[in-house]
Design a protein around this motif. Structure first.
Motif, mmCIF file in Angstrom:
data_model
loop_
_atom_site.group_PDB
_atom_site.id
_atom_site.type_symbol
_atom_site.label_atom_id
_atom_site.label_comp_id
_atom_site.label_asym_id
_atom_site.label_seq_id
_atom_site.Cartn_x
_atom_site.Cartn_y
_atom_site.Cartn_z
ATOM 1 N N THR A 264 -2.865 5.448 -13.940
ATOM 2 C CA THR A 264 -3.664 5.646 -12.726
ATOM 3 C C THR A 264 -2.767 6.066 -11.567
ATOM 4 O O THR A 264 -1.569 5.779 -11.552
ATOM 5 C CB THR A 264 -4.423 4.370 -12.333
ATOM 6 N N VAL A 302 -5.271 11.477 -3.063
ATOM 7 C CA VAL A 302 -6.393 10.681 -3.555
ATOM 8 C C VAL A 302 -6.631 9.515 -2.596
ATOM 9 O O VAL A 302 -5.689 8.789 -2.258
ATOM 10 C CB VAL A 302 -6.104 10.142 -4.974
ATOM 11 N N PRO A 303 -7.866 9.318 -2.136
ATOM 12 C CA PRO A 303 -8.155 8.184 -1.239
ATOM 13 C C PRO A 303 -7.731 6.859 -1.879
ATOM 14 O O PRO A 303 -7.946 6.650 -3.076
ATOM 15 C CB PRO A 303 -9.676 8.258 -1.051
ATOM 16 N N GLU A 305 -8.910 3.979 -1.903
ATOM 17 C CA GLU A 305 -9.968 3.202 -2.547
ATOM 18 C C GLU A 305 -10.337 3.746 -3.925
ATOM 19 O O GLU A 305 -10.959 3.039 -4.731
ATOM 20 C CB GLU A 305 -11.216 3.159 -1.658
ATOM 21 N N ASN A 306 -9.936 5.002 -4.213
ATOM 22 C CA ASN A 306 -10.260 5.602 -5.509
ATOM 23 C C ASN A 306 -9.058 5.701 -6.441
ATOM 24 O O ASN A 306 -9.215 6.055 -7.619
ATOM 25 C CB ASN A 306 -10.842 7.009 -5.321
ATOM 26 N N SER A 307 -7.867 5.430 -5.926
ATOM 27 C CA SER A 307 -6.653 5.679 -6.703
ATOM 28 C C SER A 307 -6.561 4.809 -7.959
ATOM 29 O O SER A 307 -5.869 5.183 -8.909
ATOM 30 C CB SER A 307 -5.419 5.457 -5.831
ATOM 31 N N ALA A 309 -8.968 4.257 -10.001
ATOM 32 C CA ALA A 309 -9.866 4.801 -11.030
ATOM 33 C C ALA A 309 -9.513 6.232 -11.419
ATOM 34 O O ALA A 309 -10.020 6.755 -12.413
ATOM 35 C CB ALA A 309 -11.317 4.747 -10.545
ATOM 36 N N VAL A 310 -8.663 6.887 -10.641
ATOM 37 C CA VAL A 310 -8.277 8.275 -10.907
ATOM 38 C C VAL A 310 -6.959 8.292 -11.665
ATOM 39 O O VAL A 310 -5.996 7.627 -11.273
ATOM 40 C CB VAL A 310 -8.145 9.072 -9.585
#
Length: 377
Positions: A264, A302-303, A305-307, A309-310
């Protein structure tokens, strides 16, 4: 000459535009719509003048593109790989990934551009004559005639024996044939380019001081661009001369640290192993084979809060868009394909296995070492 933005691809060749094109596009459109056309054919509406001026500018740059595509086609037929085409202030440039194999191949590749402009100029002049014969709208006749004249002027200007113009490459082909030394030939063409540039600057300043107005400044600006481009071409030629015969394996960073594609982005940015060593890392798949390149700057986009899950595989530069080289490839041939920036690192492969990574700083260190190690008189 690097592109400021990309228009797309034609036959696999990337078409780019330098910011200076916007300047010349505006000058052409404005000069025709507010200057030449109203003076020659008064009485039309401003909309008609602007449509004619903008149309002429668009077709002119299409002519430039045809000029450069001709270079690309002939280069490919002579075994030279074309990286991209960049349109700029003085016309355009087809960037080649490798050098022509002989003076004859260089002559063919360089000479076809002015030839295409000459043919286009003749066709536009003929078209203007035919349109006038059938009493076509006068603005259309004038625009087609202007396109004929400007293409003929482009053919003549590009034939001047000075780098980076096509005539400079023709001069280089001649000097290469006479001396047998490609580097000396390039140095000669580069010097001619700088001399022509300073001559244009001098003429432009004299014309301006004698009341030539913006025309003199425009001539000086062209000279300045010519000097800058010729100097950059000369420096690259010197680098290629220093690096001649040096393989990629002698400059690359061996056994680079890799990042699993499934990791991730949050874990990538949190791990000190990645944060403090380099700015770009090869990405490997589940089988350990390289699949792309990830940069820390790209991951940071990548924001937060999303890092978590990405994955790295979602933000990496895929292998298809990454420059790949072999260990025995020549650094001199690879140099024109390299660009500044972490996302332009070169992955070095040997029999399908990742063995190294290469950056411009690696090449800089190699050049410094080679120059310091060279025997002194």
């Amino acid at each position: 000459m690097r592109a400021t933005f990309t228009l797309g691809r034609i036959s696999g060749v990337r078409i780019g535009v330098h910011w200076s094109v916007l300047l010349i596009f505006g000058i052409i459109a404005f000069g025709l719509a507010q200057g030449r056309l109203p003076q020659v054919y008064p009485g039309h509406s401003p909309v008609e003048y602007w449509v004619a001026g903008l149309g002429a500018a668009v077709v002119f740059f299409a002519s430039l593109l045809a000029h450069e595509l001709a270079h690309a086609v002939v280069a490919r037929r002579n075994g030279v790989v074309v990286d991209d085409i960049v349109l700029w202030l003085l016309g355009g440039v087809a960037r080649l990934k490798s050098e022509a194999s002989s003076p004859a191949a260089e002559l063919r590749t360089a000479g076809v551009g002015p030839l295409v402009s000459l043919v286009l100029g003749g066709l536009f002049v003929l078209g203007a004559w035919l349109l006038a014969m059938v009493s076509a709208p006068e603005l259309l006749v004038e625009v087609v005639a202007w396109l004929g004249g400007i293409n003929l002027l482009l053919a003549v200007f590009n034939s001047l024996p000075a780098a980076p113009l096509d005539g400079g490459r023709l001069l280089r082909a001649f000097l290469w044939w006479r001396t047998g030394d490609r580097l000396r030939a390039t140095a000669g063409a580069t010097m001619a380019g700088r001399v022509l540039g300073w001559l244009l600057i001098g003429l432009g300043l004299v014309a301006f001081m004698r009341g030539g107005g913006l025309g003199g400044l425009w001539l000086a600006l062209i000279g300045w661009f010519l000097i800058a481009a010729a100097t950059a071409e000369g420096r690259q030629a010197q680098l290629r001369g220093v690096l001649a015969g040096v393989p990629v394996r002698d400059a690359m960073t061996r056994d680079p640290l890799t990042v699993p594609a499934a990791l991730t982005v949050a874990d990538l940015l949190a791990d000190p192993l990645y944060r403090y060593r380099h700015s770009a890392f090869p990405v490997t798949g589940a089988d350990g084979a390289p699949v792309g390149l990830v940069t820390l700057d790209g991951a940071r986009q990548v924001p937060p809060e999303n890092s978590g899950a990405v994955t790295v595989g979602e933000v990496m530069v895929p292998l298809s868009r990454t420059t790949v080289a072999g260990t025995d490839d020549s650094l001199a041939d690879l140099l024109p394909r390299m660009e500044p920036g972490a996302e332009h690192r070169v992955l070095v492969m040997d029999k399908g296995r990742l063995v190294g990574i290469l950056s411009l700083s690696d090449i800089s260190r190699t050049v410094t070492w080679l120059m310091n190690a060279a025997p002194r008189p």
